[in-house]
Write an enzyme that holds these catalytic residues in place. Structure first.
Site, PDB file in Angstrom:
ATOM      1  N   LYS A 288      34.046  39.319  44.899  1.00  0.00           N
ATOM      2  CA  LYS A 288      34.372  39.193  43.475  1.00  0.00           C
ATOM      3  C   LYS A 288      33.111  39.024  42.635  1.00  0.00           C
ATOM      4  O   LYS A 288      32.973  39.618  41.555  1.00  0.00           O
ATOM      5  CB  LYS A 288      35.318  38.011  43.249  1.00  0.00           C
TER       6      LYS A 288
ATOM      7  N   LYS B 137      29.682  32.618  33.419  1.00  0.00           N
ATOM      8  CA  LYS B 137      29.758  31.814  34.644  1.00  0.00           C
ATOM      9  C   LYS B 137      29.623  32.684  35.887  1.00  0.00           C
ATOM     10  O   LYS B 137      28.884  32.381  36.819  1.00  0.00           O
ATOM     11  CB  LYS B 137      31.077  31.033  34.663  1.00  0.00           C
TER      12      LYS B 137
END
Length: 297
Positions: A170, A239
């Site tokens: 991811k 992030k």
């Protein structure tokens, strides 16, 4: 089978709804009860605490914002690991670093609880339609138990192996999302600065090698109409690219484009754009060049 779902925000609410549509018994917990009301009206059961949910569910899905939220929900005194029954399968759909996933896996495993790092890609539309890509790391037996649930949530489900593998895949995806977002934004702003018609330039790029899904997504759905209501927010991409840069560093790679993308998303967040869609990373660039990329009326 009783399924618990913790975190019913933009993504989680859509995934929980799909489980309810398939007539699973779903317990939900969200810090803000108000956000859970539509799911309660559809038949979800509300758990007053994480511990209450964890103690009664066979499978627990978590879809949270930040790594620290995942740590708190799983490892806190009121958390999943201290309160779930042995044999419980946990499906963490949050994007976190591989170290976080491996640590939680180890603590859960010591209590007889299975933990799968299972981050998703596809945005709110994918969550709503059940077309998400789901990248899974963890024990194969736990994956097989979770697969019927994952198949309700996603279209492409890949088991990648050892704990942390899903999180790594991811973050690599998010690295490209961030880099492509910055590159597409720079290209479109430069074109506008030189007086090119933005729509005409876009139409050229999308049939040329400069095309990308991110270019099309950002321009067609957000930038041209100046609608930055979030799908994936700036703060989350910031992030993710920060974590991805750490991943590349640990792999022995220099982080040239990733560092630039991290800086761009940080700047956008500092300008108060952190809750807007990731495509809003274009706005500080427009400000620098004193142009606005938009449709010609």
């Amino acid at each position: 089978m009783k399924i618990g779902f913790i975190g019913t925000g933009v993504m989680g609410s859509r995934m929980a709804k799909r489980l309810l549509d398939r007539e699973f018994q779903v317990y939900i917990y969200n810090r803000t009860v108000e956000k859970a009301k539509p799911l309660l009206e559809q038949g979800a059961l509300y758990a007053e605490s994480i511990s209450s949910l964890a103690s009664r569910c066979d499978v627990i899905c978590t879809c949270l914002s930040m790594p620290e939220d995942v740590n708190e929900v799983y490892t806190g005194p009121d958390g999943i690991i201290e309160n779930a029954r042995p044999g419980t399968v946990c499906i963490d759909l949050t994007s976190v670093g591989a170290d976080t996933s491996k640590t939680i896996f180890g603590q859960a495993n010591a209590k007889g609880i299975s933990y799968l790092d299972s981050p998703v890609s596809g945005g709110p539309e994918g969550a709503e339609n059940g077309t998400l890509t789901i990248m899974v790391g963890g024990e194969k037996d736990a994956f097989e138990k979770a697969k019927p649930i994952l198949e309700v949530l996603g279209e492409t489900i890949e088991y990648l192996g050892q704990p942390g593998s899903g999180s790594i895949a991811k973050l690599i995806n998010q690295y490209l999302v961030a880099v492509h977002s910055l590159a597409a934004s720079e290209a479109m702003v430069a074109g506008a600065a030189y007086g090119l018609d933005s729509e005409q330039l876009f139409n050229i790029l999308k049939v040329s090698y400069g095309d990308s899904r991110i270019l099309r997504r950002h321009m067609e759905q957000y930038v041209f109409d100046r609608n930055f209501e979030p799908g994936g927010a700036v703060k989350y991409v910031h992030k993710d690219v920060r974590l991805a840069n750490q991943l590349l560093h640990e792999a022995g790679l220099e982080r040239y484009t990733g560092q630039l993308a991290e800086q761009a998303f940080k700047k956008a967040a500092e300008k108060g754009l952190d809750d807007l869609d990731m495509s809003a990373v274009i706005q500080p660039l427009e400000e620098q060049a004193r142009v606005v990329v938009k449709r010609n009326k």
